[in-house]
Design a protein around this motif. Structure first.
Motif, mmCIF file in Angstrom:
data_model
loop_
_atom_site.group_PDB
_atom_site.id
_atom_site.type_symbol
_atom_site.label_atom_id
_atom_site.label_comp_id
_atom_site.label_asym_id
_atom_site.label_seq_id
_atom_site.Cartn_x
_atom_site.Cartn_y
_atom_site.Cartn_z
ATOM 1 N N ARG A 229 2.898 0.142 -6.838
ATOM 2 C CA ARG A 229 3.583 -1.020 -6.261
ATOM 3 C C ARG A 229 4.097 -1.955 -7.348
ATOM 4 N NH1 ARG A 229 1.440 -3.134 -0.562
ATOM 5 N NH2 ARG A 229 1.009 -1.134 0.426
ATOM 6 N N SER A 230 3.305 -2.133 -8.376
ATOM 7 C CA SER A 230 3.715 -2.998 -9.475
ATOM 8 C C SER A 230 4.962 -2.436 -10.163
ATOM 9 C CB SER A 230 2.582 -3.143 -10.475
ATOM 10 O OG SER A 230 2.984 -3.893 -11.587
ATOM 11 N N GLU A 231 4.982 -1.130 -10.391
ATOM 12 C CA GLU A 231 6.130 -0.500 -11.034
ATOM 13 C C GLU A 231 7.378 -0.582 -10.154
ATOM 14 O OE1 GLU A 231 4.726 3.426 -12.041
ATOM 15 O OE2 GLU A 231 3.638 2.677 -13.799
ATOM 16 N N ARG A 232 7.219 -0.379 -8.833
ATOM 17 C CA ARG A 232 8.365 -0.485 -7.920
ATOM 18 C C ARG A 232 8.924 -1.905 -7.922
ATOM 19 N NH1 ARG A 232 5.186 2.872 -4.439
ATOM 20 N NH2 ARG A 232 4.595 1.055 -3.200
ATOM 21 N N ALA A 233 8.036 -2.882 -7.904
ATOM 22 C CA ALA A 233 8.482 -4.281 -7.916
ATOM 23 C C ALA A 233 9.206 -4.604 -9.219
ATOM 24 C CB ALA A 233 7.288 -5.214 -7.723
ATOM 25 N N GLN A 234 8.710 -4.102 -10.335
ATOM 26 C CA GLN A 234 9.349 -4.346 -11.620
ATOM 27 C C GLN A 234 10.733 -3.701 -11.671
ATOM 28 O OE1 GLN A 234 8.126 -6.391 -14.188
ATOM 29 N NE2 GLN A 234 10.264 -6.174 -14.792
ATOM 30 N N ARG A 235 10.843 -2.475 -11.139
ATOM 31 C CA ARG A 235 12.151 -1.806 -11.105
ATOM 32 C C ARG A 235 13.150 -2.601 -10.263
ATOM 33 N NH1 ARG A 235 9.195 2.963 -10.820
ATOM 34 N NH2 ARG A 235 9.408 3.074 -8.567
ATOM 35 N N ARG A 236 12.723 -3.092 -9.099
ATOM 36 C CA ARG A 236 13.608 -3.892 -8.252
ATOM 37 C C ARG A 236 14.042 -5.155 -8.984
ATOM 38 N NH1 ARG A 236 9.981 -2.439 -4.073
ATOM 39 N NH2 ARG A 236 8.983 -4.454 -4.255
#
Length: 99
Positions: free
Chosen positions: A73-80
């Motif tokens: 989730r942290s990685e997805r949020a950072q990508r967004r």
């Protein structure tokens, strides 16, 4: 108190020794749960930590820290965030003035 069942919970914040968890079912937030922060697994005692919480008879019977889901989730949020922070490509001034 939320209905009995198993939920994905995200640590939203800490207030005066209490942890506020946002409970999700089928990817949607369905309720909020406030627990003593010390009742959370030590590794999950941080904002945005993802937990699996099992409730029975209005009592928490199990809490498990989901390290991989927290990371995902942290990685997805950072990508967004990174995608949104990109400047749009410059407009070609010559194509605008041609005509």
């Amino acid at each position: 108190m939320p209905a009995d069942g198993t939920y994905t919970a995200v640590v939203d914040r800490f207030e005066e020794g209490l942890a506020v968890l946002l409970l999700e079912a089928d990817g949607e937030m369905v309720d909020e749960l406030v627990l003593d922060a010390e009742s959370l697994p030590e590794a999950g005692r941080h904002a945005d930590g993802v937990l699996t919480v099992e409730l029975r008879d209005e009592t928490v019977v199990d809490i498990t820290y989901e390290a991989q889901e927290t990371t995902d989730r942290s990685e997805r949020a950072q990508r967004r965030f990174d995608e949104l922070s990109q400047r749009p490509p410059p407009v070609d001034d010559e194509s605008d003035s041609a005509g």
